[in-house]
Design a protein around this motif. Structure first.
Motif, short mmCIF file in Angstrom:
data_model
loop_
_atom_site.label_atom_id
_atom_site.label_comp_id
_atom_site.label_asym_id
_atom_site.label_seq_id
_atom_site.Cartn_x
_atom_site.Cartn_y
_atom_site.Cartn_z
N GLU A 28 0.80 -1.09 0.01
CA GLU A 28 -0.11 -0.07 -0.01
C GLU A 28 0.77 1.33 0.06
N GLN A 31 1.78 2.61 -3.33
CA GLN A 31 0.42 3.11 -3.92
C GLN A 31 0.59 4.65 -3.83
N GLU A 32 1.20 5.10 -2.72
CA GLU A 32 1.08 6.28 -2.34
C GLU A 32 2.49 7.17 -2.76
N ARG A 57 -6.38 11.35 -6.95
CA ARG A 57 -5.42 11.61 -5.97
C ARG A 57 -6.28 12.68 -4.88
#
Length: 158
Positions: A28, A31-32, A57
């Protein structure tokens, strides 16, 4: 070669095969990543995925500064295809510069990235631009000992 994967949102995406089994990349936290962090990886498919999702976003599309840093990051990765994708899809100027007046083509010349220099010039970069220290891309390539870049810049600037 890319294979479909499933993101946390369950939408299929295309990622290079070397990314599929990497637990860090599939986390995760990955993903950022910012556009600049993805650009540094040199993967066109990750950049394309970023642009597909940029409007969703929370922080919105990247700022002008983030776009410049992203382009410079891709220059250092040596990926001409990422450079081209950022300029075309990301609407990032090849003439952007930092506070010292360094443009992406200057960074490419200084780091001996001949193919990236050629790509940036093809996309409209001015190889004769000088920074605040009055250095051109040619001067930076010469100082760094990048013979192939020096030769190319000499050919196109006369």
């Amino acid at each position: 070669t890319a294979a479909p994967t499933t993101t946390p949102s369950s939408q299929p995406t295309s990622r290079p095969s070397w990314l599929l089994d990497n637990p860090v990349v599939n986390s995760e936290a990955f993903q950022e990543k910012t556009l600049a962090e993805l650009a540094a990886l040199g993967s066109p498919s990750l950049i394309a995925e970023f642009f597909e999702k940029q409007n969703s976003r929370p922080e919105g599309p990247p700022s002008s500064e983030e776009k410049y840093v992203s382009l410079v990051s891709s220059v250092f990765s040596g990926s001409s295809s990422v450079v081209e994708l950022l300029v075309q899809k990301g609407e990032i100027s090849v003439e952007g510069q930092n506070s010292q007046g360094f443009t992406p083509v200057m960074w490419a010349a200084h780091s001996c990235q001949l193919e990236v220099v050629k790509t940036l010039v093809k996309l409209g970069a001015n190889a004769e631009h000088v920074n605040r220290a009055q250095q051109s891309s040619y001067d930076l390539a010469l100082a760094a000992g990048c013979r192939s870049v020096v030769q190319y810049l000499n050919e196109i600037t006369g």
